[in-house]
Write a protein that holds these residues in place. Sequence first.
Motif, short mmCIF file in Angstrom:
data_model
loop_
_atom_site.label_atom_id
_atom_site.label_comp_id
_atom_site.label_asym_id
_atom_site.label_seq_id
_atom_site.Cartn_x
_atom_site.Cartn_y
_atom_site.Cartn_z
N LEU A 77 0.81 -1.21 0.00
CA LEU A 77 0.00 0.00 0.00
C LEU A 77 0.85 1.27 0.00
O LEU A 77 0.36 2.33 -0.38
N GLY A 78 2.07 1.14 0.44
CA GLY A 78 2.96 2.30 0.45
C GLY A 78 4.22 1.98 1.22
O GLY A 78 4.31 0.95 1.90
N HIS A 79 5.18 2.85 1.08
CA HIS A 79 6.42 2.69 1.83
C HIS A 79 7.04 4.07 2.05
O HIS A 79 6.74 5.02 1.33
N GLU A 80 7.90 4.11 3.04
CA GLU A 80 8.61 5.35 3.37
C GLU A 80 10.02 4.98 3.79
O GLU A 80 10.22 4.03 4.55
N ARG A 81 10.98 5.72 3.29
CA ARG A 81 12.37 5.52 3.70
C ARG A 81 12.57 6.24 5.03
O ARG A 81 12.32 7.43 5.13
N SER A 106 -6.01 -8.61 5.69
CA SER A 106 -5.59 -7.90 6.90
C SER A 106 -4.53 -6.89 6.51
O SER A 106 -3.88 -7.03 5.46
N HIS A 107 -4.39 -5.90 7.33
CA HIS A 107 -3.43 -4.82 7.08
C HIS A 107 -2.36 -4.82 8.16
O HIS A 107 -2.65 -5.12 9.32
N GLY A 108 -1.17 -4.45 7.77
CA GLY A 108 -0.08 -4.35 8.74
C GLY A 108 0.99 -3.40 8.23
O GLY A 108 1.07 -3.10 7.04
N SER A 109 1.77 -2.93 9.16
CA SER A 109 2.92 -2.09 8.85
C SER A 109 4.16 -2.78 9.39
O SER A 109 4.13 -3.39 10.47
N TYR A 110 5.23 -2.70 8.63
CA TYR A 110 6.47 -3.37 8.97
C TYR A 110 7.63 -2.39 8.87
O TYR A 110 7.65 -1.56 7.97
N ILE A 111 8.56 -2.53 9.78
CA ILE A 111 9.82 -1.82 9.65
C ILE A 111 10.84 -2.84 9.20
O ILE A 111 11.08 -3.86 9.87
N LEU A 112 11.38 -2.60 8.01
CA LEU A 112 12.36 -3.49 7.40
C LEU A 112 13.72 -2.80 7.39
O LEU A 112 13.80 -1.57 7.24
N ARG A 113 14.75 -3.59 7.50
CA ARG A 113 16.12 -3.08 7.41
C ARG A 113 16.88 -3.91 6.40
O ARG A 113 16.79 -5.14 6.40
N ARG A 114 17.61 -3.24 5.53
CA ARG A 114 18.45 -3.93 4.55
C ARG A 114 19.83 -4.14 5.16
O ARG A 114 20.49 -3.20 5.58
N GLY A 115 20.23 -5.41 5.24
CA GLY A 115 21.55 -5.76 5.76
C GLY A 115 22.24 -6.71 4.79
O GLY A 115 21.86 -6.82 3.62
N ASP A 116 23.22 -7.42 5.28
CA ASP A 116 23.98 -8.35 4.44
C ASP A 116 23.10 -9.46 3.84
O ASP A 116 23.39 -9.95 2.76
N GLU A 117 22.03 -9.84 4.55
CA GLU A 117 21.12 -10.89 4.06
C GLU A 117 20.01 -10.32 3.19
O GLU A 117 19.12 -11.06 2.78
N GLY A 118 20.00 -9.03 2.95
CA GLY A 118 18.91 -8.39 2.23
C GLY A 118 17.94 -7.78 3.21
O GLY A 118 18.29 -7.50 4.36
N LEU A 119 16.70 -7.57 2.79
CA LEU A 119 15.69 -6.99 3.67
C LEU A 119 15.24 -7.99 4.71
O LEU A 119 15.04 -9.17 4.40
N ARG A 120 15.07 -7.52 5.94
CA ARG A 120 14.54 -8.32 7.02
C ARG A 120 13.60 -7.44 7.83
O ARG A 120 13.86 -6.26 8.05
N ALA A 121 12.50 -8.03 8.31
CA ALA A 121 11.56 -7.33 9.17
C ALA A 121 12.09 -7.34 10.59
O ALA A 121 12.64 -8.34 11.05
N PHE A 122 11.91 -6.23 11.29
CA PHE A 122 12.27 -6.15 12.69
C PHE A 122 11.07 -5.79 13.56
O PHE A 122 11.05 -6.11 14.74
N VAL A 123 10.08 -5.11 12.98
CA VAL A 123 8.88 -4.73 13.72
C VAL A 123 7.67 -4.95 12.83
O VAL A 123 7.69 -4.60 11.65
N CYS A 124 6.61 -5.51 13.40
CA CYS A 124 5.33 -5.64 12.73
C CYS A 124 4.26 -5.01 13.62
O CYS A 124 4.22 -5.29 14.82
N VAL A 125 3.43 -4.16 13.01
CA VAL A 125 2.29 -3.58 13.71
C VAL A 125 1.04 -4.00 12.94
O VAL A 125 0.68 -3.38 11.95
N PRO A 126 0.39 -5.10 13.37
CA PRO A 126 -0.82 -5.53 12.68
C PRO A 126 -1.97 -4.58 13.03
O PRO A 126 -2.11 -4.17 14.18
N ALA A 127 -2.77 -4.26 12.02
CA ALA A 127 -3.86 -3.30 12.24
C ALA A 127 -5.17 -3.96 12.58
O ALA A 127 -5.91 -3.48 13.44
N ASP A 128 -5.48 -5.07 11.92
CA ASP A 128 -6.82 -5.63 12.06
C ASP A 128 -6.87 -7.14 11.93
O ASP A 128 -7.93 -7.71 11.75
N ASP A 129 -5.74 -7.81 12.05
CA ASP A 129 -5.74 -9.26 11.81
C ASP A 129 -6.54 -10.03 12.85
O ASP A 129 -7.23 -10.99 12.51
N ALA A 130 -6.52 -9.62 14.11
CA ALA A 130 -7.28 -10.35 15.13
C ALA A 130 -8.77 -10.28 14.85
O ALA A 130 -9.48 -11.30 14.91
#
Length: 146
Positions: A77-81, A106-130
Amino acid sequence: MNDIEAELDDYLARYADTLTSYDAHAAAGLWGTPGMILTDEQGAGVLESREAMAAGLEQSYPLYRRLGLASVGYERLGHERLGDTIFLVRVRWLFYDSDGNRMTDSHGSYILRRGDEGLRAFVCVPADDAEKLQALAAEKGVGLTT
C-alpha cells in the motif's frame, strides 16, 4: 517502479510464499533478531531468535488449515524511507481458499532493514488481523482457542 519498490515487492512475495507453504522456518528467516510484534491489545512482544519465531508461527498453522487457508497474496500500500537502510512498509495481506476465492484480508505495517542478508523485518504492527480472523472463524463455524 524504482529499485527499492522492486526489492520490497520481492521481499513481500517471498514472505507470502512462506505463508502459503506453511514454512515457518523460511518465514522466520525473513526476520531480523530480535523481532517485535506491537499491538494495541497485547503491547509489545519480542522474539529473540528465529527458532522462537518459527515456533510461534507453527502454533497458528492448525487454525489456518481448519479455516481453509490455501494461499496468501499481498498488496504493497505504500512505503517510506526512514534511513539509508530502514523502510516502513504498509501491506494488505490477501488470504485465499483452495478455489482461489478471497477469504479475508488484513493490514499491517512493517519496519524493514536492509543488511547483508537483504531486507529483514524487525517490527510488525498488525492493524486488524485479530478482528478479521475472529470474523472468518465465526463465519466458518471454527472455534478459536486462546
